[in-house]
Design a protein around this motif. Structure first.
Motif, PDB file in Angstrom:
ATOM      1  N   ASP A  13       0.831  -1.207   0.000  1.00  0.00           N
ATOM      2  CA  ASP A  13       0.000   0.000   0.000  1.00  0.00           C
ATOM      3  C   ASP A  13       0.866   1.258   0.000  1.00  0.00           C
ATOM      4  O   ASP A  13       0.554   2.240  -0.677  1.00  0.00           O
ATOM      5  N   ASP A  16       2.319   1.621  -3.493  1.00  0.00           N
ATOM      6  CA  ASP A  16       1.287   2.103  -4.408  1.00  0.00           C
ATOM      7  C   ASP A  16       1.010   3.590  -4.207  1.00  0.00           C
ATOM      8  O   ASP A  16       0.860   4.343  -5.177  1.00  0.00           O
ATOM      9  N   ASP A  17       0.934   4.025  -2.949  1.00  0.00           N
ATOM     10  CA  ASP A  17       0.690   5.439  -2.660  1.00  0.00           C
ATOM     11  C   ASP A  17       1.835   6.315  -3.157  1.00  0.00           C
ATOM     12  O   ASP A  17       1.604   7.408  -3.684  1.00  0.00           O
ATOM     13  N   THR A  18       3.064   5.852  -2.989  1.00  0.00           N
ATOM     14  CA  THR A  18       4.220   6.613  -3.448  1.00  0.00           C
ATOM     15  C   THR A  18       4.206   6.761  -4.961  1.00  0.00           C
ATOM     16  O   THR A  18       4.447   7.850  -5.491  1.00  0.00           O
ATOM     17  N   VAL A  19       3.924   5.685  -5.663  1.00  0.00           N
ATOM     18  CA  VAL A  19       3.861   5.739  -7.128  1.00  0.00           C
ATOM     19  C   VAL A  19       2.716   6.650  -7.568  1.00  0.00           C
ATOM     20  O   VAL A  19       2.877   7.477  -8.461  1.00  0.00           O
ATOM     21  N   ARG A  20       1.563   6.520  -6.944  1.00  0.00           N
ATOM     22  CA  ARG A  20       0.409   7.353  -7.291  1.00  0.00           C
ATOM     23  C   ARG A  20       0.719   8.831  -7.073  1.00  0.00           C
ATOM     24  O   ARG A  20       0.369   9.678  -7.903  1.00  0.00           O
ATOM     25  N   ASP A  21       1.391   9.163  -5.969  1.00  0.00           N
ATOM     26  CA  ASP A  21       1.762  10.556  -5.703  1.00  0.00           C
ATOM     27  C   ASP A  21       2.742  11.079  -6.751  1.00  0.00           C
ATOM     28  O   ASP A  21       2.639  12.226  -7.194  1.00  0.00           O
ATOM     29  N   VAL A  23       3.121  10.054  -9.880  1.00  0.00           N
ATOM     30  CA  VAL A  23       2.410  10.236 -11.151  1.00  0.00           C
ATOM     31  C   VAL A  23       1.553  11.495 -11.102  1.00  0.00           C
ATOM     32  O   VAL A  23       1.536  12.284 -12.049  1.00  0.00           O
ATOM     33  N   SER A  24       0.860  11.711 -10.002  1.00  0.00           N
ATOM     34  CA  SER A  24       0.036  12.919  -9.860  1.00  0.00           C
ATOM     35  C   SER A  24       0.886  14.172  -9.927  1.00  0.00           C
ATOM     36  O   SER A  24       0.502  15.160 -10.572  1.00  0.00           O
ATOM     37  N   ARG A  27       2.007  14.743 -13.541  1.00  0.00           N
ATOM     38  CA  ARG A  27       0.905  15.270 -14.353  1.00  0.00           C
ATOM     39  C   ARG A  27       0.628  16.737 -14.026  1.00  0.00           C
ATOM     40  O   ARG A  27       0.289  17.524 -14.911  1.00  0.00           O
TER      41      ARG A  27
END
Length: 87
Positions: A13, A16-21, A23-24, A27
């Protein structure tokens, strides 16, 4: 694999949160809208080929190179160790 009081899957988790941050953040930094005719930093004209290649570009190649030398993302510390929390 459980780590003490941490539920199963907590490490994934965090990953996943680190990757999501990341990418955000990437962007968010992407330029949007029309390209500028002149650099926002130095005022030099931006070549037409650069404006066509990168939609929404706001800086010339030289100024963008200077910007890219400095890290823009400090990240979020999710490790939770005492030493890393003191920064």
């Amino acid at each position: 694999m459980a780590n003490g009081w941490v539920p199963d899957g907590a490490v994934q988790d965090q990953i996943d949160d680190t990757v999501r941050d990341a990418v955000s953040f990437a962007r968010m930094r992407m330029p949007a809208g029309p390209s500028a005719d002149n650099c926002d930093e130095c005022g030099e004209p931006i070549p037409a080929r650069r404006r066509e290649a990168f939609l929404g570009v706001r800086t010339c190649v030289a100024c963008q190179g200077e910007r890219d030398k400095w890290p823009a993302f400090s990240g979020i510390n999710r490790r939770g160790s005492k030493d890393s929390q003191l920064r």
